[in-house]
Scaffold this motif. Structure first.
Motif, PDB file in Angstrom:
ATOM      1  N   SER A 142       0.850  -1.183   0.000  1.00 39.24           N
ATOM      2  CA  SER A 142       0.000   0.000   0.000  1.00 39.24           C
ATOM      3  C   SER A 142       0.888   1.237   0.000  1.00 39.24           C
ATOM      4  N   ASN A 174      -4.868  -9.337   9.050  1.00 43.80           N
ATOM      5  CA  ASN A 174      -5.079  -7.901   8.878  1.00 43.80           C
ATOM      6  C   ASN A 174      -3.802  -7.154   9.247  1.00 43.80           C
ATOM      7  N   ASP A 209      -4.331   2.789  10.844  1.00 43.88           N
ATOM      8  CA  ASP A 209      -5.227   2.218   9.836  1.00 43.88           C
ATOM      9  C   ASP A 209      -5.186   0.705   9.906  1.00 43.88           C
ATOM     10  N   TYR A 217      -5.782  -2.760   7.451  1.00 42.20           N
ATOM     11  CA  TYR A 217      -5.950  -3.314   6.112  1.00 42.20           C
ATOM     12  C   TYR A 217      -6.405  -4.768   6.200  1.00 42.20           C
ATOM     13  N   ALA A 261      -6.448  -4.044   0.075  1.00 41.53           N
ATOM     14  CA  ALA A 261      -7.379  -3.096  -0.551  1.00 41.53           C
ATOM     15  C   ALA A 261      -8.273  -2.442   0.484  1.00 41.53           C
ATOM     16  N   ASN A 262      -8.667  -1.197   0.199  1.00 42.53           N
ATOM     17  CA  ASN A 262      -9.674  -0.479   0.987  1.00 42.53           C
ATOM     18  C   ASN A 262      -9.389  -0.498   2.490  1.00 42.53           C
ATOM     19  N   PRO A 263      -8.306   0.130   2.902  1.00 42.75           N
ATOM     20  CA  PRO A 263      -8.044   0.188   4.338  1.00 42.75           C
ATOM     21  C   PRO A 263      -9.091   1.032   5.056  1.00 42.75           C
ATOM     22  N   GLY A 264      -9.308   0.705   6.305  1.00 41.68           N
ATOM     23  CA  GLY A 264     -10.246   1.478   7.101  1.00 41.68           C
ATOM     24  C   GLY A 264      -9.555   2.129   8.275  1.00 41.68           C
TER      25      GLY A 264
END
Length: 447
Positions: free
Chosen positions: A68, A84, A94, A96, A101-104
């Motif tokens: 990333s 994760n 954060d 992942y 993809a699309n980390p929160g």
């Protein structure tokens, strides 16, 4: 050992116990300023790349890819049991999924305007220059070093942050954080050159370090560090330290005994065994696969731009060469010596946790202040007559002063290297007072 009429002499230089050396290899390079490192159960390594502000992924087969990117202040990284990836980016954490993809957002806010010191729910919490990240797998709780707030913060699985162990606990530039299987949290104070321990009950104490910069080994406060950075705990109760200012990897046992595990102590990027390897400002360390009580370690070597792997190296024991035939004339009442009476076997030095084999008349390097031990065993053929074996050791120090010692066979003798320079060591074996041919000499270079 005895074989027919042949003598074998074994010279052993050791500190106390015999162990394995550590093999240091490079598994990833050209990673600009690697600052954080983590490894998952499959031995996939994740590294935060400070200059490029991305997360680099190194697969077990050695392939390197970008996991990333698009960060501004990457530092600590951890991987949970589900794969994760959690990463600390200056003022927030954060999370992942394994795909990357699309980390929160996990805790804190990503804007530079959101830097601060606030405990609370994930969207309320504020941090200031997060330096490291440690995960307690059983609970999913994360501990982070909040560097510029001089605090350790605890983040629950829902992202809620609090000051650990309480709001009054202040640490001087907390850099590395690790948590062991018993719930003890360890914190490296970068500017204080200390490792602190926080028990589950919230008690804070100095675990290791004198508080002054140095590279001494010892127990607790008798040891010293130089800007200790990343920490990692293994399942056997050991704590591993990336000693950034000393360019060393250090080991601390559960009892607080500090030793140097790998590195020469000088900045470099050489692969090798034990002290023949070198690091350049190692910033973070992670514990990988275990083989019994021995672990594979991974190091983010900051200034060299490399990821290093440390594994146990098998200690080779080469067969010694046969000595030349020697004729000896003895009194009638002396022991009978074989025509091939002198043979030197393997020499071995152990300092810190490094063990190296060395041929007779070789040389070795140690750090000044190293205490070594010497154990000799000279086995000889006596045709049934008793033989009292002794050894005359003559040491010439770098200042030219000579010291002589007589050591009985198989007796441990200790000597401390206390000067910078080259020590010359000559060993002469005698049986029943009769000098055996072929003394062995060594050069010990103290740095």
């Amino acid at each position: 050992m005895r074989t027919g009429n042949k003598w074998v002499l074994i010279l052993m230089l050791c500190a106390s116990t015999v162990g394995h050396a550590q093999q240091v290899t490079t598994i990833g390079q050209n990673i600009l300023l690697p600052l954080g490192i983590a490894v998952d159960g499959a031995q996939t390594v994740y590294v935060t790349n400070r200059q490029s502000n991305n997360i680099t992924k190194i697969a077990p087969n050695g392939s390197v890819s970008v996991f990333s990117s698009a960060y501004s202040g990457l530092r600590g990284v951890a991987v949970d049991a589900s794969g994760n990836v959690l990463v600390a980016d200056y003022s927030h954490v954060d999370k992942y999924p394994p795909s990357g993809a699309n980390p929160g957002p996990f805790s804190g806010q990503g804007s530079a305007n959101d830097i601060g010191y606030v405990d609370g729910a994930a969207n309320i919490a504020r941090f200031n220059r997060l330096s490291s990240l440690a995960l307690q797998p059983a609970s999913g709780v994360i501990y982070v070093g909040d560097y510029d707030n001089n605090r350790v913060r605890k983040i629950m699985p829902n992202g809620t942050a609090s000051t650990y162990p309480n709001s009054a606990a202040i640490f001087q530039k907390p850099y590395g954080v690790a948590v062991d299987i018993n719930g003890n949290v360890f914190v490296s104070e970068y500017d204080n050159h200390l490792i602190r321990k926080i028990t589950p009950a919230g008690s804070i104490s100095v675990f290791a370090g004198s508080g002054s910069a140095g590279a001494s080994n010892g127990t607790g406060a008798l040891a010293s560090f130089n800007h200790p950075a990343g920490l990692a705990a293994d399942a056997s109760g050991n704590l591993w330290v990336a000693d950034m200012g000393n360019h060393l990897i250090r080991k601390i046992t559960a009892a607080g005994v500090v030793s140097t595990y790998a590195g020469s102590g000088s900045a470099g990027q050489a692969d090798g065994v034990g002290a023949t390897a070198s690091f350049n400002a190692p910033a973070a360390i992670a514990v990988g696969a275990a083989a019994g009580t021995t672990y594979t370690l991974y190091v983010a070597d900051y200034q060299s731009g490399r990821v290093r792997k440390i594994t146990p190296a098998p200690r080779l024991r080469p067969m010694p060469a046969m000595a030349a035939a020697v004729s000896v004339t003895l009194p009638n009442n002396a022991m009978a010596l074989s025509p091939q009476c002198g043979q030197w076997g393997i020499s071995r030095i152990k300092y810190f946790d490094v063990v190296a084999d060395l041929a007779c008349n070789g040389s070795m390097d140690v750090r000044n202040g190293t205490s070594v031990g010497l154990e000799l065993s000279y086995n000889c053929v006596t045709n049934g007559a008793p033989c009292v074996t002794s050894h005359l050791l003559t040491i010439t120090r770098p200042d030219g002063v000579q010291q002589s010692f007589t050591v009985a066979n198989a007796t441990l003798w200790s000597y401390t290297i206390s000067q910078i320079g080259t020590y010359q060591l000559s060993v002469q074996a005698s049986c029943n007072g009769i000098a055996c041919p072929g003394p062995c000499s060594y050069s010990i270079v103290s740095k």
